[in-house]
Motif scaffolding. Sequence first.
Motif, PDB file in Angstrom:
ATOM      1  N   ASP A 126       0.856  -1.175   0.000  1.00  0.00           N
ATOM      2  CA  ASP A 126       0.000   0.000   0.000  1.00  0.00           C
ATOM      3  C   ASP A 126       0.903   1.239   0.000  1.00  0.00           C
ATOM      4  OD1 ASP A 126      -1.776   2.044   0.533  1.00  0.00           O
ATOM      5  OD2 ASP A 126      -2.576   1.150   2.358  1.00  0.00           O
ATOM      6  N   VAL A 127       0.831   2.047  -1.052  1.00  0.00           N
ATOM      7  CA  VAL A 127       1.732   3.194  -1.200  1.00  0.00           C
ATOM      8  C   VAL A 127       1.437   4.292  -0.186  1.00  0.00           C
ATOM      9  CG1 VAL A 127       2.420   5.066  -2.762  1.00  0.00           C
ATOM     10  CG2 VAL A 127       2.178   2.739  -3.639  1.00  0.00           C
ATOM     11  N   HIS A 128       0.165   4.622   0.013  1.00  0.00           N
ATOM     12  CA  HIS A 128      -0.198   5.772   0.842  1.00  0.00           C
ATOM     13  C   HIS A 128      -0.754   5.405   2.224  1.00  0.00           C
ATOM     14  CE1 HIS A 128       0.549   8.292  -2.569  1.00  0.00           C
ATOM     15  NE2 HIS A 128      -0.351   7.674  -3.293  1.00  0.00           N
ATOM     16  N   GLY A 129      -0.767   4.141   2.593  1.00  0.00           N
ATOM     17  CA  GLY A 129      -1.323   3.756   3.890  1.00  0.00           C
ATOM     18  C   GLY A 129      -2.825   3.994   3.956  1.00  0.00           C
ATOM     19  N   HIS A 130      -3.549   3.469   2.995  1.00  0.00           N
ATOM     20  CA  HIS A 130      -5.004   3.683   2.920  1.00  0.00           C
ATOM     21  C   HIS A 130      -5.675   3.246   4.212  1.00  0.00           C
ATOM     22  CE1 HIS A 130      -9.079   3.746   1.397  1.00  0.00           C
ATOM     23  NE2 HIS A 130      -8.640   4.270   0.258  1.00  0.00           N
ATOM     24  N   ASP A 131      -6.600   4.063   4.713  1.00  0.00           N
ATOM     25  CA  ASP A 131      -7.259   3.761   5.987  1.00  0.00           C
ATOM     26  C   ASP A 131      -8.507   2.891   5.831  1.00  0.00           C
ATOM     27  OD1 ASP A 131      -9.096   5.499   4.874  1.00  0.00           O
ATOM     28  OD2 ASP A 131      -8.925   7.015   6.443  1.00  0.00           O
ATOM     29  N   GLY A 132      -8.839   2.509   4.606  1.00  0.00           N
ATOM     30  CA  GLY A 132      -9.996   1.644   4.369  1.00  0.00           C
ATOM     31  C   GLY A 132     -11.304   2.385   4.182  1.00  0.00           C
ATOM     32  N   GLU A 133     -11.259   3.727   4.216  1.00  0.00           N
ATOM     33  CA  GLU A 133     -12.497   4.493   4.044  1.00  0.00           C
ATOM     34  C   GLU A 133     -13.035   4.295   2.625  1.00  0.00           C
ATOM     35  OE1 GLU A 133     -14.230   9.017   4.614  1.00  0.00           O
ATOM     36  OE2 GLU A 133     -12.141   8.600   5.102  1.00  0.00           O
ATOM     37  N   CYS A 134     -14.363   4.158   2.540  1.00  0.00           N
ATOM     38  CA  CYS A 134     -15.000   3.869   1.255  1.00  0.00           C
ATOM     39  C   CYS A 134     -15.972   4.967   0.848  1.00  0.00           C
ATOM     40  CB  CYS A 134     -15.769   2.556   1.343  1.00  0.00           C
ATOM     41  SG  CYS A 134     -14.714   1.135   1.616  1.00  0.00           S
ATOM     42  N   PHE A 135     -16.263   5.018  -0.452  1.00  0.00           N
ATOM     43  CA  PHE A 135     -17.344   5.841  -0.984  1.00  0.00           C
ATOM     44  C   PHE A 135     -18.600   4.985  -0.957  1.00  0.00           C
ATOM     45  CE2 PHE A 135     -14.362   8.599  -3.514  1.00  0.00           C
ATOM     46  CZ  PHE A 135     -14.755   9.775  -2.912  1.00  0.00           C
ATOM     47  N   TRP A 136     -19.646   5.480  -0.320  1.00  0.00           N
ATOM     48  CA  TRP A 136     -20.912   4.755  -0.279  1.00  0.00           C
ATOM     49  C   TRP A 136     -21.743   5.157  -1.481  1.00  0.00           C
ATOM     50  CZ3 TRP A 136     -22.919   1.112   3.037  1.00  0.00           C
ATOM     51  CH2 TRP A 136     -22.059   0.718   4.051  1.00  0.00           C
ATOM     52  N   ARG A 137     -21.728   4.313  -2.471  1.00  0.00           N
ATOM     53  CA  ARG A 137     -22.517   4.503  -3.678  1.00  0.00           C
ATOM     54  C   ARG A 137     -23.207   3.178  -3.967  1.00  0.00           C
ATOM     55  NH1 ARG A 137     -18.983   8.450  -4.250  1.00  0.00           N
ATOM     56  NH2 ARG A 137     -19.548  10.427  -5.030  1.00  0.00           N
ATOM     57  N   THR A 138     -23.799   3.059  -5.139  1.00  0.00           N
ATOM     58  CA  THR A 138     -24.423   1.788  -5.526  1.00  0.00           C
ATOM     59  C   THR A 138     -23.413   0.661  -5.435  1.00  0.00           C
ATOM     60  OG1 THR A 138     -25.911   2.960  -7.006  1.00  0.00           O
ATOM     61  CG2 THR A 138     -25.677   0.590  -7.347  1.00  0.00           C
ATOM     62  N   VAL A 139     -22.206   0.937  -5.889  1.00  0.00           N
ATOM     63  CA  VAL A 139     -21.114  -0.027  -5.775  1.00  0.00           C
ATOM     64  C   VAL A 139     -20.056   0.588  -4.849  1.00  0.00           C
ATOM     65  CG1 VAL A 139     -19.297  -1.236  -7.023  1.00  0.00           C
ATOM     66  CG2 VAL A 139     -21.549  -0.981  -8.061  1.00  0.00           C
ATOM     67  N   LEU A 140     -19.688  -0.158  -3.818  1.00  0.00           N
ATOM     68  CA  LEU A 140     -18.717   0.317  -2.829  1.00  0.00           C
ATOM     69  C   LEU A 140     -17.333   0.421  -3.468  1.00  0.00           C
ATOM     70  CD1 LEU A 140     -18.810   0.899   0.256  1.00  0.00           C
ATOM     71  CD2 LEU A 140     -18.023  -1.428   0.604  1.00  0.00           C
ATOM     72  N   SER A 141     -16.691   1.562  -3.299  1.00  0.00           N
ATOM     73  CA  SER A 141     -15.325   1.714  -3.812  1.00  0.00           C
ATOM     74  C   SER A 141     -14.471   2.428  -2.769  1.00  0.00           C
ATOM     75  CB  SER A 141     -15.324   2.502  -5.131  1.00  0.00           C
ATOM     76  OG  SER A 141     -15.833   3.798  -4.931  1.00  0.00           O
ATOM     77  N   MET A 142     -13.175   2.235  -2.871  1.00  0.00           N
ATOM     78  CA  MET A 142     -12.262   2.829  -1.894  1.00  0.00           C
ATOM     79  C   MET A 142     -12.076   4.309  -2.189  1.00  0.00           C
ATOM     80  SD  MET A 142      -9.530  -0.201  -1.326  1.00  0.00           S
ATOM     81  CE  MET A 142      -9.048   0.281   0.315  1.00  0.00           C
TER      82      MET A 142
END
Length: 156
Positions: A126-142
């Motif tokens: 993981d390059v940036h240390g993603h915290d796992g937060e997602c966009f809540w849309r029809t399809v879940l994406s990071m």
Amino acid sequence: MESLRLHPSVPIDIKVAVKKDVLPDGTIILAGAGVCYLPYAMGRSDSIWGGDACDDAPPVQKFHPRRFLRPLTTTTQDMDLKCVEPSSFRYAAFNAGPRLCLWKPLALMTIKIVLARVLTRYCVEDVHGHDGECFWRTVLSMKGGFIVSLSRREKM
């Protein structure tokens, strides 16, 4: 499968009853009524998955990749495991019943092939240390995407 339990592609799903129906708990659903269920919440439910289901409730096992693996026999070694799929009504990542995703077998096979090919050849970081937060849309994406770097593994 454990990743999809915690992060289903479709986190919220809505169905409309075409006729009056009764749920297993006795709830009456009238024709035309919308029924919403949340695979995202179901994947974190202690009543469905037990005490280690949710990644934010202590003292929880955050991610349990062996959850769906079982020994081939009672005397089998740790490496002799098979994947056992749970009921699609518990594990709703691919819907359930007559609305089961037609592409489920292809999706699971693709995941296995890509993981086997990539993880045996490359280290993924993981390059940036993603915290796992997602966009809540029809399809879940990071949120912000998931930027990784690949470095070739040394040959064994």
